[in-house]
Write an enzyme that holds these catalytic residues in place. Sequence first.
Site, mmCIF file in Angstrom:
data_model
loop_
_atom_site.group_PDB
_atom_site.id
_atom_site.type_symbol
_atom_site.label_atom_id
_atom_site.label_comp_id
_atom_site.label_asym_id
_atom_site.label_seq_id
_atom_site.Cartn_x
_atom_site.Cartn_y
_atom_site.Cartn_z
ATOM 1 C CG ASP A 123 0.958 -5.155 -5.406
ATOM 2 O OD1 ASP A 123 0.946 -3.936 -5.603
ATOM 3 O OD2 ASP A 123 1.951 -5.773 -4.983
HETATM 4 N N1 DQQ Z 1 3.516 -4.220 -3.243
HETATM 5 C C1 DQQ Z 1 4.724 -4.412 -4.014
HETATM 6 C C2 DQQ Z 1 5.108 -5.807 -3.679
HETATM 7 C C3 DQQ Z 1 4.745 -5.937 -2.252
HETATM 8 C C4 DQQ Z 1 3.465 -5.175 -2.163
HETATM 9 C C5 DQQ Z 1 4.513 -4.172 -5.479
HETATM 10 C C6 DQQ Z 1 3.276 -4.455 -0.858
HETATM 11 O O1 DQQ Z 1 6.467 -6.081 -3.906
HETATM 12 O O2 DQQ Z 1 4.576 -7.285 -1.850
HETATM 13 O O3 DQQ Z 1 3.669 -3.112 -5.742
HETATM 14 O O4 DQQ Z 1 2.045 -3.792 -0.809
#
Ligand code: DQQ
Length: 551
Positions: free
Chosen positions: A31
Site C-alpha cells: 500500500d
Molecule cells: N495492507 C492492507 C491493509 C493493511 C496493510 C491492504 C498491511 O489493510 O493495513 O493491502 O500491509
Amino acid sequence: MNYQSSNSGTSVKQVHRTGYHFQPKQNWINDPNAPMYYKGYYHLFYQYNPKGAVWGNIVWAHSVSKDMINWIPLEPAIVPSKPFDKYGCWSGSATILPGNKPVILYTGIIDNKPAPGYQVQNYAIPANYSDPLLREWIKPDDNPIVKPTYENVSSFRDPTTAWFNNGHWKMIIGSKHKQRGIAYLYRSRDFRKWTKAKHTLHDKPNTGMWECPDFFPVSPRGSNGLETSVLGRKIKHVFKVSLDLTRFEYYTIGTYNPITDKYYPDKTSVDGWAGLRYDYGNFYASKTFFDPAQNRRILWGWANESSTSFEDVTKGWAGIQLIPRMVWLDPSGKQLLQWPIRELEKLRRDRVHLSSVKLSKGDVVEVKGITAAQADVEVVFKFSSLDEAEKFDPEWSKLPSENLAMEICGMKGTTKEGGLGPFGLLTLASNKLQEYTPVFFRVFKTLDKKYKVLMCSDAKPSSLNQNEYKPSFAGFVDVDLAEKKLSLRSLIDHSVVESFGEGGKTVITSRVYPTLAVAGDAHLYLFNNGTQTITVEKLNAWSMNKPRYMN
Ligand code: DQQ
C-alpha cells in the site's frame, strides 16, 4: 512464511523490472501510505518489507520527490519499536493541521494474535517541522489513540486523512462485523482524544472487510481538486473501499451530511461489489491526497505481482506503485475521471505519429520507431457506423454483475471475430505474436438498442510462462457513441500496462511477464478483428525515458 526474509534477486536478469514506475531497489512493497505535499516536496510512504520479496516485517518506507516521477529514498519513517506497534506498522494517512503541521495516523499491531494481528490506531508527528524532507518522525507515548472493541480487534485498520467541521476533526477506520463492511467514524477536538461516533459514516452488508477506506470531496464542475475538509451545497463526496474478499476496490459518488456525519451514495452509484472501480485490473489499497501546489487531487494505487512468490523471491522484488493519477468528477456527475499526472510527459521522447490508418478485419499494423517495452501511446479510433455491433446476449445478464465484463472479455478475447471490435492495441507483443497483451474495445448492442462498450486488458495471451496469473481484466465504458469514436492511452512499462479508455472513464491495469516480448524484442501493434473497418484517426506514441532518480 518461508520466503518472508529470504534475500535474493541481485544476479537475476531483470527483464520485468519497470523503467519509469515507482519501485525501491529491491524487496516487497504494498500500500501507498500518507501521500502529501510539504514545503516543496511530495512525500510517499509505503508498506515495505526490508528483508525480502514477500509480505512481512512491514515498515513505512519513505521517498520524496519534486515531481512525483523522480524519487529520492530516505530512511524508513515509521518502524515497529513501541508496545503500540511492536508487531507491525500498517497503513494510514496524513492530515495537514493548521499552521502547515502534518500528522500521520497509522495502524499499529500490538500482538500477532488473533490473526492477522491485534490492531490499534496511532499517531506520529515530524521531529522537525523546518525539515522539508520530514526525515524523522516521533511516535508520542500517549499512543495508541484509538483501541478496537473486542469484536473487531483483528479487523480494525487503515485510518483516513481527517477532515474538520463543527469544531471537530473526523476520520474513519475500516472494519467489518460478520460480513458487513464498516467505516467507523471517530471525532476529536485536539487530534489526540478520539471518540467513536454512535453511528458509522457508512456500512454495507455482504461486502466483507473494508480495507483502506478513502473519503473526499469533489468539485461539481472542472478538474480542480478540493482540500479534504471543503464542504458546500453542490459539492459531492467520494467514498472508496478496498475489498479484502475480492481484492478489488469500489467507490460511490454521494452526499455527505456534516451535521449528522452520514454519507449517502447517490442512486446512480451501485453500493457493493459491482460498484464503480478506479481501475478494473490490478490496483489496490489506493489513497488520494489534495495537492495544494497544483490544486488537484492525486490518486496513488499499488499493483501486486501476478507471478509466483518463488519468482518474486528469485527476482528479488515484488509490487510497484502505479503512475499517480489526477482524479475529478465526470461532467455527468455519475463517475470519476482519471488521467496520469502531466509530469509524466517529461519522460516522453521520439514521438511517432500516425493518422488515417485503415484497419480492416484481420489487420495487424506495427507502430514502429519506439521502444515498445517502455512507452506511452495515445490513440483515437473512429468508425463510420455502429450497425455491425454484436448482439449483447441477454443470458449474460444472469452472471454476477461484478464479474460480467471480465467474463465476456475472457470468453471472447481478441481471437473471436466480432462486428464493431475487437480493435485496439497489442502491447508487449513478440514478432510472431506468440505473446501479446491486447488492450481493446468491443461494442455490443442490447435488445433495447442501447450500446454497451466493453474495454479489455487481457493477460491471457501475454506470456508463454504457464505459472503466471493471467486474468482477462475488463470494464464497461459509459460513453455516448454519437461521435463514433473511442480513445485509448496505454502506459507500457515491461511488466505493467496501464490503460485509460475514453479520457479516463475506464481504467485497467495488467501485470504481465512476457518471455519473448522483452526489452528490444517487444513490439506494439494496432489491430482489428471485427467486420466493421476502423480508422485510426490519430496515434501518438513515445519512447519513455527512465526518471533520473528512482529510489
Ligand atoms: N495492507 C492492507 C491493509 C493493511 C496493510 C491492504 C498491511 O489493510 O493495513 O493491502 O500491509
